[in-house]
Motif scaffolding. Structure first.
Motif, PDB file in Angstrom:
ATOM      1  N   ARG A 173      36.064  41.621  47.657  1.00  0.00           N
ATOM      2  CA  ARG A 173      36.331  40.390  46.908  1.00  0.00           C
ATOM      3  C   ARG A 173      37.400  39.540  47.605  1.00  0.00           C
ATOM      4  O   ARG A 173      37.279  38.334  47.723  1.00  0.00           O
ATOM      5  CB  ARG A 173      36.767  40.744  45.467  1.00  0.00           C
ATOM      6  CG  ARG A 173      37.212  39.579  44.629  1.00  0.00           C
ATOM      7  CD  ARG A 173      36.159  38.455  44.524  1.00  0.00           C
ATOM      8  NE  ARG A 173      35.029  38.791  43.681  1.00  0.00           N
ATOM      9  CZ  ARG A 173      33.750  38.641  44.052  1.00  0.00           C
ATOM     10  NH1 ARG A 173      33.437  38.153  45.239  1.00  0.00           N
ATOM     11  NH2 ARG A 173      32.763  38.960  43.246  1.00  0.00           N
ATOM     12  N   SER A 178      35.122  34.089  45.385  1.00  0.00           N
ATOM     13  CA  SER A 178      33.952  33.447  44.772  1.00  0.00           C
ATOM     14  C   SER A 178      34.132  31.938  44.584  1.00  0.00           C
ATOM     15  O   SER A 178      33.184  31.272  44.179  1.00  0.00           O
ATOM     16  CB  SER A 178      33.673  34.107  43.418  1.00  0.00           C
ATOM     17  OG  SER A 178      34.765  33.888  42.542  1.00  0.00           O
ATOM     18  N   LEU A 266      36.580  45.216  36.299  1.00  0.00           N
ATOM     19  CA  LEU A 266      37.583  45.115  37.361  1.00  0.00           C
ATOM     20  C   LEU A 266      37.886  46.561  37.777  1.00  0.00           C
ATOM     21  O   LEU A 266      38.639  47.267  37.099  1.00  0.00           O
ATOM     22  CB  LEU A 266      38.824  44.361  36.870  1.00  0.00           C
ATOM     23  CG  LEU A 266      38.577  42.865  36.666  1.00  0.00           C
ATOM     24  CD1 LEU A 266      39.811  42.165  36.090  1.00  0.00           C
ATOM     25  CD2 LEU A 266      38.159  42.174  37.968  1.00  0.00           C
ATOM     26  N   LEU A 320      32.834  42.469  39.352  1.00  0.00           N
ATOM     27  CA  LEU A 320      32.288  41.198  38.873  1.00  0.00           C
ATOM     28  C   LEU A 320      31.424  40.614  39.974  1.00  0.00           C
ATOM     29  O   LEU A 320      31.800  40.652  41.147  1.00  0.00           O
ATOM     30  CB  LEU A 320      33.430  40.205  38.594  1.00  0.00           C
ATOM     31  CG  LEU A 320      34.481  40.604  37.558  1.00  0.00           C
ATOM     32  CD1 LEU A 320      35.579  39.527  37.495  1.00  0.00           C
ATOM     33  CD2 LEU A 320      33.844  40.797  36.179  1.00  0.00           C
ATOM     34  N   GLU A 325      32.788  36.083  38.298  1.00  0.00           N
ATOM     35  CA  GLU A 325      34.201  35.827  38.576  1.00  0.00           C
ATOM     36  C   GLU A 325      34.509  34.331  38.555  1.00  0.00           C
ATOM     37  O   GLU A 325      35.503  33.894  37.959  1.00  0.00           O
ATOM     38  CB  GLU A 325      34.608  36.432  39.927  1.00  0.00           C
ATOM     39  CG  GLU A 325      36.129  36.518  40.024  1.00  0.00           C
ATOM     40  CD  GLU A 325      36.687  36.550  41.418  1.00  0.00           C
ATOM     41  OE1 GLU A 325      36.048  35.991  42.343  1.00  0.00           O
ATOM     42  OE2 GLU A 325      37.783  37.114  41.581  1.00  0.00           O
TER      43      GLU A 325
END
Ligand SMILES: NC(=O)c1ccc[n+]([C@@H]2O[C@H](COP(=O)([O-])OP(=O)(O)OC[C@H]3O[C@@H](n4cnc5c(N)ncnc54)[C@H](OP(=O)(O)O)[C@@H]3O)[C@@H](O)[C@H]2O)c1
Length: 338
Positions: A173, A178, A266, A320, A325
């Protein structure tokens, strides 16, 4: 040459152990149905279903220096103990830190109280995973005794190959945010613990310990960091410099974000006071018995490389999605600015 039987060996830790035994010169046989994945190069594969009457027939006719079992089904473990007791010198059972009755207290060691063992042979759902592993442990200890068995209570396993997506979520991530401003949504988790054990360190220690016939019961968990420290290492591994957008636990729960694992979660975040100890068990006994742990930064860098190599858009079992997200970030920011 030592003859090793792995009951399993086609999934993640099992395969990693097979490779490590082979690297130590062991002659390895893996028994499985062949559904979870490939066996390690150099291993002999026995295709069998442990739930059928003669499931262990081929291997129960042979002699073994070490048998390793990764099962969570008490009936499978009881049968393995019964049929291999006279054939195997040493039995290693891969258990879990889920066996403990109290998951809230931090820093507990192997002497902490256990859940009651599962009645019956079959664990019907993951709800009774801890009880099932207790029943499996008891079967191993009853059949092989303390001197001929090693019980490894693993904590959350991470590292390259983590198909559950828990240890890879944060570095991936941070490497691929995102939203255009590179923000990443994190839980407000001051002081909460986090811990993963690298699958390679776990496998290497189990193999060394098995070959030395180290006996007894050991927690095999990663060193404990705070959740925020874990995120900082993941962020550094990914070279992330964007903003962290912190959400309160209540807000996350209200918006359907789960703790720990699974979809819309998460990962690794454990806020529930009844579960915080899961991320903070003592690994002192195993470390005194030779468990060595690589730096978390190395685990997360290698896990990121594996996540990227296997495709950043592959379906994930934890975390996510980018769309989830981005939606949550937008909502949180509009709430904060209103
Ligand atoms: N992941 C974690 O964070 C974590 C944490 C704590 C403890 N643990 C423990 O660590 C171990 C992980 O092992 P693993 O990564 O190798 O994954 P696993 O999913 O536990 O592997 C199960 C193995 O058993 C085989 N198997 C399943 N049903 C069978 C049947 N009916 N007959 C014959 N073989 C069967 C599977 O192969 P086939 O499907 O090909 O038959 C596979 O090789 C487990 O003991 C787990 O409980 C994991």
């Amino acid at each position: 040459m030592r003859r090793i039987l792995i009951l399993g060996g086609t999934a993640w830790l099992g395969r990693e152990m097979a490779e490590a035994f082979i690297a130590q010169g062991g002659e390895v046989t893996c028994l499985a149905r062949g559904e979870s994945g490939a066996w390690a190069p150099g291993a002999t594969f026995v295709r069998a279903d442990r739930d059928t009457a003669d499931g262990l027939g081929t291997v129960a006719a042979q002699r073994w220096d070490v048998v390793v079992d990764v099962s969570r089904q008490p009936g499978q473990v009881r049968r393995a103990v019964r049929e291999l007791q006279g054939q195997a010198k040493f039995f290693v059972f891969i258990s879990s830190a889920n066996v403990y009755a109290d998951q809230g207290t931090q820093g507990q060691d192997e002497d902490a109280a256990l859940l009651p063992p599962l009645n019956g042979d079959v664990m019907e759902s993951m709800e009774s995973y801890g009880e099932a592993k207790v029943a499996c442990e008891q079967a191993v200890l009853a059949g092989f005794g303390d001197a001929r068995s090693l019980v490894v209570r693993a904590g959350l396993i991470g590292g390259p190959g983590d198909i559950f997506g828990r240890s890879g979520y944060w570095p991936l991530r941070f490497a691929h945010p995102s939203t255009p401003d590179n923000a990443v949504l994190v839980p407000a988790a001051p002081g909460l613990p986090a811990s993963i054990i690298d699958v390679r360190d776990l496998a290497a220690w189990i193999v060394r310990a098995s070959l030395a016939q180290l006996h007894g019961v050991f927690n095999a968990t990663g060193d404990v960091a705070t959740f925020d420290e874990h995120l900082a290492v993941a962020r550094q591994a990914a070279g992330h410099t964007g903003p962290l957008v912190s959400a309160a636990p209540d807000w996350l729960h209200r918006h359907g974000v789960a703790e720990w694992a699974g979809g819309k979660s998460l990962p690794l975040w454990l806020d529930d006071p009844l579960w915080r100890g899961m991320n903070a068990r003592s690994n002192g006994r195993a470390k005194s018995a030779g468990l060595t742990l690589r730096p978390l930064a190395e685990t997360l860098l290698d896990t990121l490389a594996w996540e990227v190599a296997t495709g950043i858009d592959k379906p994930r079992r934890a975390g996510l999605s980018a769309a989830e997200e981005a939606g949550l970030l937008a909502e949180l920011r509009s709430t904060n600015s209103s």
